[in-house]
Design an enzyme around this catalytic site. Structure first.
Site, short mmCIF file in Angstrom:
data_model
loop_
_atom_site.label_atom_id
_atom_site.label_comp_id
_atom_site.label_asym_id
_atom_site.label_seq_id
_atom_site.Cartn_x
_atom_site.Cartn_y
_atom_site.Cartn_z
N GLU A 176 0.82 -1.22 0.00
CA GLU A 176 0.00 0.00 0.00
C GLU A 176 0.85 1.26 0.00
O GLU A 176 1.95 1.28 0.57
CB GLU A 176 -0.87 0.02 1.26
CG GLU A 176 -1.82 -1.15 1.34
CD GLU A 176 -2.43 -1.35 2.71
OE1 GLU A 176 -3.60 -1.76 2.78
OE2 GLU A 176 -1.75 -1.12 3.73
N ASP A 218 -7.42 -4.93 8.83
CA ASP A 218 -7.11 -3.67 8.15
C ASP A 218 -7.04 -3.86 6.63
O ASP A 218 -6.31 -3.16 5.94
CB ASP A 218 -5.78 -3.08 8.68
CG ASP A 218 -4.62 -4.04 8.55
OD1 ASP A 218 -4.82 -5.19 8.08
OD2 ASP A 218 -3.49 -3.66 8.90
P1 NAD Z 1 2.45 -10.43 13.74
O1 NAD Z 1 2.29 -11.43 12.64
O2 NAD Z 1 3.81 -10.11 14.23
O3 NAD Z 1 1.59 -10.90 15.02
C1 NAD Z 1 0.27 -11.36 14.93
C2 NAD Z 1 0.00 -12.35 16.07
O4 NAD Z 1 -1.38 -12.71 16.03
C3 NAD Z 1 0.81 -13.64 15.96
O5 NAD Z 1 1.56 -13.82 17.12
C4 NAD Z 1 -0.26 -14.71 15.77
O6 NAD Z 1 0.08 -15.96 16.37
C5 NAD Z 1 -1.45 -14.07 16.43
N1 NAD Z 1 -2.77 -14.59 16.04
C6 NAD Z 1 -3.22 -14.90 14.78
N2 NAD Z 1 -4.51 -15.32 14.85
C7 NAD Z 1 -4.88 -15.24 16.15
C8 NAD Z 1 -6.09 -15.52 16.84
N3 NAD Z 1 -7.17 -15.94 16.21
N4 NAD Z 1 -6.13 -15.32 18.20
C9 NAD Z 1 -5.02 -14.88 18.86
N5 NAD Z 1 -3.85 -14.63 18.26
C10 NAD Z 1 -3.78 -14.78 16.92
O7 NAD Z 1 1.70 -9.12 13.23
P2 NAD Z 1 1.80 -7.61 13.80
O8 NAD Z 1 2.87 -6.87 13.09
O9 NAD Z 1 1.78 -7.64 15.28
O10 NAD Z 1 0.42 -7.04 13.26
C11 NAD Z 1 -0.80 -7.52 13.76
C12 NAD Z 1 -1.92 -7.03 12.88
O11 NAD Z 1 -2.04 -5.62 13.00
C13 NAD Z 1 -1.68 -7.33 11.40
O12 NAD Z 1 -2.89 -7.81 10.85
C14 NAD Z 1 -1.34 -5.98 10.81
O13 NAD Z 1 -1.72 -5.88 9.47
C15 NAD Z 1 -2.14 -5.07 11.71
N6 NAD Z 1 -1.62 -3.69 11.80
C16 NAD Z 1 -2.53 -2.70 11.85
C17 NAD Z 1 -2.10 -1.40 11.97
C18 NAD Z 1 -3.10 -0.29 12.06
O14 NAD Z 1 -2.73 0.87 11.95
N7 NAD Z 1 -4.35 -0.58 12.30
C19 NAD Z 1 -0.72 -1.11 11.99
C20 NAD Z 1 0.20 -2.16 11.97
C21 NAD Z 1 -0.28 -3.46 11.87
#
Ligand code: NAD
Length: 356
Positions: free
Chosen positions: A66, A237
């Site tokens: 993006e 997101d």
């Molecule tokens: P990451 O992959 O490092 O961590 C995600 C964690 O979620 C993992 O540890 C995984 O085991 C766990 N997980 C997956 N499914 C699960 C469930 N059903 N129940 C509990 N735990 C579960 O990712 P990250 O960098 O920490 O990002 C997390 C999310 O946040 C991503 O989807 C990312 O796109 C989003 N994000 C959003 C923003 C925003 O501004 N809103 C910014 C950054 C990241």
């Protein structure tokens, strides 16, 4: 604005990942989260000034890439960011990013920086700014569901800005929770590992969902959410990537950053197009009501918006002065005569006899 001297424009400061890590320690992580939160809040207050557009997304089977541009009329900024939930299994980050600020008067870049670390900081700062306005006043316990890359930043921002003292943790992968507990040991938070999302949500006034899965998941189901809580839902997101049961949305007052983007990417993609939402900048500027009573469920459907990256970029630009924590990037052509670009290239021609 008068034109800057050409010599001031020849090099662009570049903050590498290494220097960003040093900047975090130079400032102190909690202080940096608070500082970015102040800039995020300040820019929400100036919301109407900004050029706004939903981010430009290129989707693939594996993830999304993006571009997130915005401008306040004096400064322009953009972030390049990806989201690839399958990456961690290959030893790579789910989210990685870099970004740029430019001077609108000249169009010249004034800062280029890594934004993987900076995105985690700005996402956490934004969550905490929103929770400051919407969470119950005496909030002291947060459930943190999803303990991946973003989670420690979220926890520290909520501690620093909203006074959270206890974290109730759950991740489908217990190793992620162990990592979080190791990282946050001794930082003034009580850490409780839970066996399910339901258990984690018990007794929490704030529930953060921050999971990564490229599907319509149900990380939180309706029965797990009691009255009066604030939900900080930031993991969903992308189209087809959500975390909450739609029943929760129906019972909540939903707050968003920029509706045209959130309706495509947020939890509310599950709801009809006219589902009512409140823009968070209106709550911050007093033009809309935030939390009305103790029983209300408030839900921040956070997807991350370009102005928040712009705020974080501005913060880094302002903090960088005098630190030396950057490299000068030779990314702008600077011929003596602006129209003699060709002549500048020719001056680099090897002398005859030099090896090509
Ligand atoms: P990451 O992959 O490092 O961590 C995600 C964690 O979620 C993992 O540890 C995984 O085991 C766990 N997980 C997956 N499914 C699960 C469930 N059903 N129940 C509990 N735990 C579960 O990712 P990250 O960098 O920490 O990002 C997390 C999310 O946040 C991503 O989807 C990312 O796109 C989003 N994000 C959003 C923003 C925003 O501004 N809103 C910014 C950054 C990241």
């Amino acid at each position: 604005m008068s034109a800057p001297a050409p010599s001031e424009l020849a090099f662009v400061p570049f903050v590498s990942v290494d220097n960003m890590m040093k900047l975090v320690h130079h400032i102190g992580i909690e202080k940096m989260l608070s500082g970015i939160a102040d800039y995020v809040e300040e820019d929400f207050r100036r919301w109407e000034l900004f050029d706004k557009t939903p981010r430009v997304a290129s989707h693939s089977k594996e993830g999304v890439i993006e571009l997130m541009p915005t401008s306040d009329g004096e400064t322009y900024g953009f972030k390049y960011v990806n989201g690839h939930p399958k990456n961690t299994k290959e030893g790579l980050q789910t989210v990685t990013a870099f970004g740029l600020l430019a001077d609108v008067y000249t169009g010249y870049p004034v800062l280029v920086t890594e934004m993987t670390v900076l995105t985690a900081l700005r996402t956490a700062a934004t969550s905490a700014v929103v929770a400051k306005y919407l969470a119950p006043k005496d909030a002291h316990t947060m459930a943190m569901i999803g303990n991946g890359a973003q989670s420690e930043f979220q926890a520290l921002a909520m501690k620093e800005i909203c006074g959270i003292k206890t974290l109730r943790l759950y991740d489908v992968d217990p190793k992620a929770t162990e990592k979080l507990m190791r990282n946050l040991e001794g930082r003034g938070l009580t850490l409780q590992s839970c066996k399910s999302a339901e258990e984690a949500a018990l007794g929490a006034q704030i529930i953060t969902t921050c999971t990564a899965d490229k599907q319509n998941a149900t990380v939180l189901s309706d029965n797990m959410v009691g009255t009066g809580v604030h939900i900080n839902a930031i993991g969903g997101d992308c189209p087809g990537k959500t975390e909450l049961a739609s029943g929760i949305l129906a019972r909540s007052d939903v707050f968003v950053e920029y509706p045209p983007q959130t309706r495509i990417e947020g939890e509310i993609q599950q709801m009809p197009e006219d589902f009512p939402v409140t823009e968070i900048w209106k709550v911050i500027t007093g033009q809309a009501e935030g939390r009305k009573d103790e029983r209300q469920i408030t839900l921040f459907d956070g997807v991350g918006f370009a102005t928040e990256d712009f705020s974080a970029l501005r913060y880094v630009r302002d903090q960088l002065k005098g630190t030396g924590l950057y490299h000068d990037l030779d990314m702008l052509a600077d011929p003596d005569d602006p129209r003699d670009l060709f002549g500048m290239v020719m001056r680099a021609e090897p002398e005859s006899g030099d090896a090509a």
